[in-house]
Scaffold this motif. Structure first.
Motif, PDB file in Angstrom:
ATOM      1  N   PHE A 174     -12.887 -10.927  -1.238  1.00  0.00           N
ATOM      2  CA  PHE A 174     -11.550 -10.970  -1.823  1.00  0.00           C
ATOM      3  C   PHE A 174     -11.315  -9.797  -2.760  1.00  0.00           C
ATOM      4  CE2 PHE A 174      -8.952 -12.211  -5.529  1.00  0.00           C
ATOM      5  CZ  PHE A 174      -7.718 -12.197  -4.909  1.00  0.00           C
ATOM      6  N   TRP A 185      -8.394  -7.197  -2.081  1.00  0.00           N
ATOM      7  CA  TRP A 185      -7.332  -7.052  -3.082  1.00  0.00           C
ATOM      8  C   TRP A 185      -7.244  -5.609  -3.565  1.00  0.00           C
ATOM      9  CZ3 TRP A 185      -3.257  -9.749  -4.292  1.00  0.00           C
ATOM     10  CH2 TRP A 185      -2.527  -9.354  -5.406  1.00  0.00           C
ATOM     11  N   THR A 244      -5.628  -3.507  -0.747  1.00  0.00           N
ATOM     12  CA  THR A 244      -4.227  -3.780  -0.424  1.00  0.00           C
ATOM     13  C   THR A 244      -3.296  -3.599  -1.611  1.00  0.00           C
ATOM     14  OG1 THR A 244      -4.522  -6.152  -0.806  1.00  0.00           O
ATOM     15  CG2 THR A 244      -4.777  -5.356   1.451  1.00  0.00           C
ATOM     16  N   LEU A 268      -4.225 -15.353  -0.575  1.00  0.00           N
ATOM     17  CA  LEU A 268      -5.223 -14.490   0.067  1.00  0.00           C
ATOM     18  C   LEU A 268      -6.632 -14.957  -0.259  1.00  0.00           C
ATOM     19  CD1 LEU A 268      -5.923 -11.942   1.686  1.00  0.00           C
ATOM     20  CD2 LEU A 268      -5.747 -10.652  -0.459  1.00  0.00           C
ATOM     21  N   GLN A 269      -6.853 -15.279  -1.527  1.00  0.00           N
ATOM     22  CA  GLN A 269      -8.180 -15.742  -1.946  1.00  0.00           C
ATOM     23  C   GLN A 269      -8.541 -17.048  -1.243  1.00  0.00           C
ATOM     24  OE1 GLN A 269      -8.592 -16.605  -6.141  1.00  0.00           O
ATOM     25  NE2 GLN A 269     -10.747 -16.086  -6.078  1.00  0.00           N
TER      26      GLN A 269
END
Length: 90
Positions: A29, A33, A36, A61-62
Motif C-alpha cells: 500500500f 500510494w 499514484t 485502496l488500502q
C-alpha cells in the motif's frame, strides 16, 4: 489424516500468516500510494489538512490491497497444510 488434524495444524500457521499478510499489505500500500499520489505518506482519517476524497480513496485502496494479499496468503497456507497433512483446513 483426519480433518481435525489439518484444521488444528492450520490455526497457528494462520495466525502467523495473518500477521505477515498485514505487513506485506502495508508495504505494498505504501508503495502504491507513493506511486499514484506522489506523496510519501497516506492520509489518516484524522488528518486535518486532507480532504474527504483523498482520505476515503486511501482507505479504499488500502482495504482492497489488504483483502487481496490476505486471500492470497490464506489460500497459499491452506494449500501448504493440505500438502503436509493431506487434509484441507476449514
Amino acid at each position: 489424516m483426519s480433518r481435525g488434524i489439518g484444521k488444528a495444524a492450520y490455526k497457528p500457521v494462520g495466525v502467523l500468516m495473518g500477521i505477515a499478510a498485514g505487513t506485506i499489505a502495508g508495504a505494498i500500500f505504501r508503495q502504491v500510494w507513493k506511486a499514484t499520489a506522489g506523496d510519501g505518506d497516506a492520509p489518516s482519517a484524522t488528518d486535518e489538512d486532507r480532504g474527504w476524497g483523498e482520505i476515503l480513496a486511501a482507505a479504499a485502496l488500502q482495504g482492497a490491497i489488504f483483502a487481496v494479499v490476505r486471500a492470497a496468503v490464506d489460500r497459499g497456507g491452506a494449500v501448504g497444510v493440505r500438502r503436509i497433512t493431506g487434509s484441507w483446513p476449514d
